[in-house]
Design a protein around this motif. Sequence first.
Motif, mmCIF file in Angstrom:
data_model
loop_
_atom_site.group_PDB
_atom_site.id
_atom_site.type_symbol
_atom_site.label_atom_id
_atom_site.label_comp_id
_atom_site.label_asym_id
_atom_site.label_seq_id
_atom_site.Cartn_x
_atom_site.Cartn_y
_atom_site.Cartn_z
ATOM 1 N N GLU A 116 0.811 -1.223 0.000
ATOM 2 C CA GLU A 116 0.000 0.000 0.000
ATOM 3 C C GLU A 116 0.849 1.279 0.000
ATOM 4 O O GLU A 116 0.385 2.345 -0.403
ATOM 5 C CB GLU A 116 -0.958 0.016 1.191
ATOM 6 N N ARG A 173 -7.529 -2.350 0.526
ATOM 7 C CA ARG A 173 -8.744 -2.411 1.348
ATOM 8 C C ARG A 173 -9.865 -3.125 0.593
ATOM 9 O O ARG A 173 -10.589 -3.956 1.152
ATOM 10 C CB ARG A 173 -9.168 -0.983 1.724
ATOM 11 N N GLN A 187 -8.066 6.158 1.539
ATOM 12 C CA GLN A 187 -8.274 5.453 0.277
ATOM 13 C C GLN A 187 -8.349 6.434 -0.893
ATOM 14 O O GLN A 187 -7.857 6.153 -1.985
ATOM 15 C CB GLN A 187 -9.562 4.622 0.353
ATOM 16 N N TYR A 189 -3.550 1.897 -1.241
ATOM 17 C CA TYR A 189 -4.235 1.593 0.017
ATOM 18 C C TYR A 189 -5.683 1.216 -0.277
ATOM 19 O O TYR A 189 -6.234 0.257 0.294
ATOM 20 C CB TYR A 189 -4.167 2.798 0.956
ATOM 21 N N GLN A 190 -6.314 1.943 -1.192
ATOM 22 C CA GLN A 190 -7.699 1.635 -1.574
ATOM 23 C C GLN A 190 -7.807 0.226 -2.156
ATOM 24 O O GLN A 190 -8.720 -0.537 -1.808
ATOM 25 C CB GLN A 190 -8.185 2.666 -2.596
#
Length: 566
Positions: A428, A503, A493, A499-500
């Motif tokens: 991420e 997730r 995000q 990172y989005q």
Amino acid sequence: MFVTRLLVKYLRKALARPLYRKFAAFELACQQPQAVQQELLQQILFRNRDTAFGHDHHFASIKTVSDFRQHVPIHEYEQLHPYIQRVMNGETSALLAEPALMFALTSGTTANRKHIPITATYIKDYQHSWNLWGLQAIREHRQIFLKPIVQLVGDADEYRTEADIPCGNLSGFTAQCQRKIMRWMYAVPAATGKIKDPTARMYVAVRGGLKKPLGMLMSANPSTLVNLARMMNDRKEDLIRDIADGTLNARLDIPNSIRDKMLRRWKPNPKRAKQLESYVSQAGVLYPKDAWPAEKLLIGCWTGGTVRAYLRQLEQYYGDAPVRDLGLLASEGRMSIPIEDGKSGGILDVTTHFYEFIPESEINSSQPIILQPHELKMGENYFILPTTKSGLYRYHICDLVRVTDFFHQTPIIEFVGKGSRFSNITGEKLSEHQVTASVDHLVTQLPQSVRAYAVAPIWDAQQPYYGFYIEEQDARDPELLRKFIIALDTELQRRNIEYQAKRESLRLGPLQAVVINNGAWHDWDLHRVRKTGGSVEQYKHPCLIGDLEFANQMKAVEILQNKSAA
């Protein structure tokens, strides 16, 4: 009174006239930064051509910026350390064309402390930049002229090298180098940097500053100013008693030589003590805004990057006193000069160092694009590479800056964050800047109290996640905090597509609020400073901690579950 006003007016003119000329020269340089920078580079290379570093990198044959880049690679501290070590052992010409007066020790924020050589030329440039900063500050705040100043400094002589060269805190050393009239304005002398106990050192600074209203209060990190304000209130009875009696609390761990020096300066002042007592009787507290009227005070501190969480707390303790950023400065040198209150950007000081910049997107490239100041674009982020007159060449200081505007043809830059601060559990690549920018955005949208905090990874074999570590005093409304955490997870995000993706693919779980004891951050920061040998005044609290072991070190009082959908 009339004579005093005339004297102040005369002194203001006498002291300001040469500074006005210096700023006019600086402004002219900002109109032609490319020419100024190229001439400065040639001066640096010519001056240092006979050093071992200069011989090894063919300074004598360098004619252009392109030649410079061909012969001198980008350096991190580890590549320069062998030359610096030789200077520490007494071989000045290994790196420098003049003796090292001291070695400034870095704050210890991101690594073990580094030794940065400080020379007479360095000090001259450093003072020149400070004078320009001070001139612009006094122009807008004439009420602070010749008024007392409190500046927190460290020990300039913690230990000596093999060649008996002092190693210590730069702020303490520069304070010693000030002209006599400037030293007279400071409420406490530079010798207080020798006080090892940070609480005692801060008490002495407040004790000296409380004698009468201040004109200026300076500390690089606003977290220090927050702690100073809290300590003033916590120790108000001791402080008022000391001011009334002309004493210095006997329980404080202060060397006798410094204690005696302070007591010779401080006479009993019952009138001021009664004034402070009246503030306490009215409000029940004693904060800086009570003792130092905001309309007569200027605060100097960092305002950009990771410190905004503390900056937001200043009004509570200092009222609406104006705040002026100190600029992009470090042990390696001063690099920008802010000229406006309330803005974290400062004019790049093209007259003291030669600068190159790497676009943020190019930092991992094997052959990154390298730009000069006149080639930068507004709104873009860059890593800054200073070349100084004191032995640092194409030095990768890891500072990420953003161009916010231009002063004539010279960029105005603000500190974004340390580029080395990333966390990466599963690809991420979360950055500290993304964390602080997200929090700064959300505190304007939600009434969640956020003082000291940090985001850190928490390992779970099923689904690792990040924790938002916050003290109990900021977690009094669990439902509001849950709402804040959900919004923060969403904002992260939005700012970081990796990172989005992690997730959404469930490789990372939702961000969770981890509640810790009140005061836990203060204790953790203090332990970290002591472990690395850094300076409390320069220390920057990390808002992103990439260490997976951190979760085992910081005891959680409670984890507020975030059950938001991926």
